[in-house]
Write a protein that holds these residues in place. Structure first.
Motif, mmCIF file in Angstrom:
data_model
loop_
_atom_site.group_PDB
_atom_site.id
_atom_site.type_symbol
_atom_site.label_atom_id
_atom_site.label_comp_id
_atom_site.label_asym_id
_atom_site.label_seq_id
_atom_site.Cartn_x
_atom_site.Cartn_y
_atom_site.Cartn_z
ATOM 1 N N ASP A 34 0.826 -1.203 0.000
ATOM 2 C CA ASP A 34 0.000 0.000 0.000
ATOM 3 C C ASP A 34 0.864 1.257 0.000
ATOM 4 O OD1 ASP A 34 -2.099 1.813 -0.023
ATOM 5 O OD2 ASP A 34 -2.620 1.499 2.086
ATOM 6 N N GLY A 37 -1.024 4.515 0.268
ATOM 7 C CA GLY A 37 -1.392 4.834 1.648
ATOM 8 C C GLY A 37 -0.204 5.371 2.433
ATOM 9 N N ASP A 40 0.373 8.995 1.600
ATOM 10 C CA ASP A 40 -0.589 9.831 2.312
ATOM 11 C C ASP A 40 -0.187 9.983 3.780
ATOM 12 O OD1 ASP A 40 -3.241 11.208 2.598
ATOM 13 O OD2 ASP A 40 -3.591 9.493 3.932
#
Length: 174
Positions: A34, A37, A40
């Protein structure tokens, strides 16, 4: 006449002696599950700014981050999706860590609080250490251990190293 290129790094408008401006000579690349993710999380928690990002279709056809560069202020971090086909495996699961990335920030307590709010686990709570740093370690939701530090005493490299050596020597004594 030789047509072989020199291996020396270029200096120009965007590069100095082979190192692109904004980079330091050491730029870690981490592979995580990920990666989008993680980008972020690192932006929200660590204040990282996205410099570049390249996606390509993953095994199921959805886009995955194969390479991204984050600017952390005085250094950069590169992140990509774990991909065993490229020999990039994710960090180990469980309690153990195979590496730790160190990051100096203006306020370690604030960063640790944001990290916990965003799903990180505190490995070592923030405390003042003999090195002159306020230090904590976290494990982010992507399996990466971070040593988060704020220098709280204005020490030279030599003063800090001497303190750490003295502390290490004392650890072996009962």
């Amino acid at each position: 006449m030789s047509t072989q290129r020199s291996a020396r790094g270029v200096t120009g408008a965007h590069t100095t002696e082979g190192t692109p401006h904004g980079f330091t000579s050491l730029t870690p690349f981490i592979a995580v599950v990920d990666a989008a993710g993680a980008l972020d999380f690192y932006g929200r928690v660590l204040g990282a700014t996205l410099v570049d990002r390249t996606d390509m279709p993953g095994p199921d056809g959805t886009p995955v981050v194969v390479h991204a560069t984050l600017d952390l202020g005085r250094g950069r971090l590169q992140v990509g999706e774990a991909n065993p086909a490229f020999h990039l495996v994710p960090p180990p699961a469980g309690e153990d860590d195979c590496y730790s990335l160190g990051l100096y920030v203006p306020d370690v307590d604030d960063v640790v609080a944001r990290a916990v709010d965003a799903g990180a686990t505190v490995r070592e709570p923030a405390t003042d250490f003999v090195s002159g740093d306020r230090y904590a370690s976290i494990r982010d939701p992507f399996g990466v251990r971070w040593s988060i530090m704020t220098r709280v005493e204005d020490l030279s490299d030599e003063e800090s190293a001497a303190r750490v050596a003295q502390w290490a020597a004392s650890m072996g004594q009962d």
